[in-house]
Write an enzyme that holds these catalytic residues in place. Structure first.
Site, PDB file in Angstrom:
ATOM      1  N   LYS A 103       0.858  -1.192   0.000  1.00 37.78           N
ATOM      2  CA  LYS A 103       0.000   0.000   0.000  1.00 37.78           C
ATOM      3  C   LYS A 103       0.882   1.226   0.000  1.00 37.78           C
ATOM      4  O   LYS A 103       2.018   1.188   0.474  1.00 37.78           O
ATOM      5  CB  LYS A 103      -0.862   0.024   1.266  1.00 37.78           C
ATOM      6  CG  LYS A 103      -2.095   0.883   1.116  1.00 37.78           C
ATOM      7  CD  LYS A 103      -3.208   0.076   0.479  1.00 37.78           C
ATOM      8  CE  LYS A 103      -4.488   0.839   0.314  1.00 37.78           C
ATOM      9  NZ  LYS A 103      -5.602  -0.092   0.041  1.00 37.78           N
ATOM     10  N   GLY A 214     -20.695   6.548   2.876  1.00 37.33           N
ATOM     11  CA  GLY A 214     -19.705   6.808   1.832  1.00 37.33           C
ATOM     12  C   GLY A 214     -20.389   6.973   0.488  1.00 37.33           C
ATOM     13  O   GLY A 214     -21.264   6.178   0.119  1.00 37.33           O
ATOM     14  N   GLY A 216     -18.307   7.872  -2.299  1.00 34.87           N
ATOM     15  CA  GLY A 216     -17.195   7.908  -3.259  1.00 34.87           C
ATOM     16  C   GLY A 216     -17.407   6.819  -4.293  1.00 34.87           C
ATOM     17  O   GLY A 216     -18.534   6.304  -4.447  1.00 34.87           O
ATOM     18  N   ASN A 217     -16.352   6.428  -4.969  1.00 29.32           N
ATOM     19  CA  ASN A 217     -16.463   5.403  -6.010  1.00 29.32           C
ATOM     20  C   ASN A 217     -17.130   4.132  -5.481  1.00 29.32           C
ATOM     21  O   ASN A 217     -18.053   3.590  -6.097  1.00 29.32           O
ATOM     22  CB  ASN A 217     -15.068   5.076  -6.572  1.00 29.32           C
ATOM     23  CG  ASN A 217     -15.103   3.900  -7.532  1.00 29.32           C
ATOM     24  OD1 ASN A 217     -15.966   3.825  -8.405  1.00 29.32           O
ATOM     25  ND2 ASN A 217     -14.202   2.953  -7.354  1.00 29.32           N
ATOM     26  N   GLY A 219     -18.942   3.546  -2.434  1.00 30.58           N
ATOM     27  CA  GLY A 219     -20.290   3.717  -1.884  1.00 30.58           C
ATOM     28  C   GLY A 219     -21.319   3.978  -2.969  1.00 30.58           C
ATOM     29  O   GLY A 219     -22.397   3.375  -2.986  1.00 30.58           O
TER      30      GLY A 219
HETATM   31  N1  GLU Z   1      -7.382   0.186  -3.045  1.00 33.57           N
HETATM   32  C1  GLU Z   1      -8.128  -1.004  -3.321  1.00 33.57           C
HETATM   33  C2  GLU Z   1      -8.183  -1.908  -2.110  1.00 33.57           C
HETATM   34  O1  GLU Z   1      -8.020  -1.469  -0.993  1.00 33.57           O
HETATM   35  C3  GLU Z   1      -7.676  -1.707  -4.592  1.00 33.57           C
HETATM   36  C4  GLU Z   1      -6.249  -2.123  -4.630  1.00 33.57           C
HETATM   37  C5  GLU Z   1      -5.781  -2.609  -6.005  1.00 33.57           C
HETATM   38  O2  GLU Z   1      -6.573  -2.603  -6.932  1.00 33.57           O
HETATM   39  O3  GLU Z   1      -4.621  -2.975  -6.090  1.00 33.57           O
HETATM   40  O4  GLU Z   1      -8.469  -3.074  -2.213  1.00 33.57           O
END
Ligand code: GLU
Length: 406
Positions: A103, A214, A216-217, A219
């Site tokens: 992350k 939420g 956003g994308n 929610g």
């Molecule tokens: N940010 C998203 C998650 O928390 C997607 C991560 C990704 O597609 O690599 O699962």
């Protein structure tokens, strides 16, 4: 404020108590493989120079390249990124994709930046980290406040620096530059497939009253998908507050309303509610789809949903988890519920490496059985160990990671 990394480790400890994975394996999982902190100098539009703090945590790559999004938020800090990277490792294992967990993030409120400042910041993140990224090393993606456009800038910067032509180092890109059809709604859609696979088992009615935190994308897409499938969204909120209508909200109209008034409150035929009230609203399914730690020991006792579907990462503290468990409110954990996003990211990576382009129908037809299979397996694990779905999911994931750990 709860430390999300401590919460994540508390979850790991709980699982280690009900299944013996060996001390060595668990202690390896208590630290990321690598935790990189960077400073990103950005020339602001007024000519001044501002330094931002950025991060990339590479947690575990036993199953494949580190995989996970990049978060832009003013509260983002290393413990949050570490927790999210750990959860990505569990999530990819649960989803059954050949990816590890990572992350990234930048401590920034993107609303404070102009578009060109945001672009320079995003390219700056890549310049500092290009060495450790790559299609077979570490593959970032969007997360909170990062968009397909930002992924396009980052992929372009990476290609300029390294000459990589696959485009497979970043997922969540716009379609025109190698993105996958279906990546936008994938987290919401995957969450719906999981919910649908477990609905009867959890004793939920055929038509559920759904409450979502939420807009956003994740929610918004979840709200649309649940509505299209015959359920009714009776309350929804964004960071400023929410709206309630016992007969169901018109999500398409609400999205148009938000575009013009930049708030949800004041929407026709609805009552304004606060985020606190929303989480306590009587309903069949409560879907936290925003941030960590929104349901804690302070408000878990007041949750009056029949089940919780975690589309956000880490929305429940471990204490809240215990309270809901005692109240017999099942929680479909984040590492399963929101794994549709990373699964379609994996499809994007795969398409990029093979030089293919799949239609949205094909993407969704591949996603659905994977989500159903993961749901069934987790349910079986939970039953086998007489525990909740989160521990069931962790057991499945840890078994898969351990098998590939040398
Ligand atoms: N940010 C998203 C998650 O928390 C997607 C991560 C990704 O597609 O690599 O699962």
């Amino acid at each position: 404020m709860n430390n999300p990394f401590q919460n994540a480790m508390a979850q790991l400890d709980k699982v280690a108590k009900i299944k013996d994975f060996g001390v060595e394996f668990i202690s390896r999982l208590r630290q990321p493989d690598r935790d990189v902190r960077i400073s990103i100098p950005v020339k602001m539009d007024d000519g001044s120079l501002k330094i931002f703090e950025g991060y990339r945590v590479e947690y575990n790559n036993a199953l494949g390249p580190y995989k996970g999004g990049i978060r832009y938020h003013h509260d983002t800090e290393i413990n949050e990124v570490k927790a999210l990277a750990f959860w990505m490792s569990i999530k990819c294992a649960v989803a059954g994709i050949p990816m590890g967990g990572g992350k990234g993030g930048i401590t920034v409120n993107p609303e404070d930046l102009s578009k060109s400042e945001l672009e320079r910041l995003s390219r700056g993140w890549v310049q500092k980290l290009a060495d450790i990224l790559g299609p077979h090393k570490d593959v970032p993606a969007p997360d909170v406040n990062t968009t397909p456009e930002i992924m396009a800038w980052m992929a372009d910067e990476y290609a300029k620096i390294t000459g990589d032509k696959t485009g497979a180092t970043f997922t969540g890109k716009p379609l025109e530059v190698g993105g996958s059809a279906g990546r936008g709604p994938a987290t919401g859609l995957g969450g719906f497939y999981v919910f649908d696979a477990l609905r009867k088992e959890l004793g939920l009615p055929e038509k559920c009253r759904v409450v979502i935190q939420g807009f956003g994308n994740v929610g918004f897409n979840a709200a649309e998908i649940f509505t299209k499938n015959g359920h009714s969204v009776i309350a929804i909120s964004d960071s400023k507050g929410g709206v309630y209508n016992a007969n169901g909200l018109d999500i398409v109209k609400l999205a148009e309303y938000k575009k013009t008034s930049s708030t949800l409150t004041g929407f026709e035929n609805s009552k304004n509610i606060t985020n606190e009230e929303l989480l306590e609203t009587e309903c069949d399914v409560l879907i936290p789809a925003a941030f960590e730690n929104v349901i804690t020991d302070g408000n878990a006792g007041k949750v009056s949903a029949k089940a919780v579907l975690e589309l956000a990462n880490g929305p429940l503290t471990p204490e809240a988890d215990e309270i809901l468990f005692k109240k017999s409110i099942p929680v479909i954990p984040d590492v399963l519920a929101n794994s549709g996003g990373v699964t379609v990211s994996y499809f994007e990576w795969d398409q990029n490496l093979k030089g293919e382009k799949w239609a949205e129908k094909e993407v969704n037809e591949k996603l659905k059985p994977m989500m159903e299979d993961a749901s069934r397996k987790i349910l079986a694990k939970a039953k086998e160990s007489n525990t909740d779905l989160r521990r069931g999911a962790f057991i499945l994931a840890l078994e898969r990671i351990q098998l590939k750990t040398k």
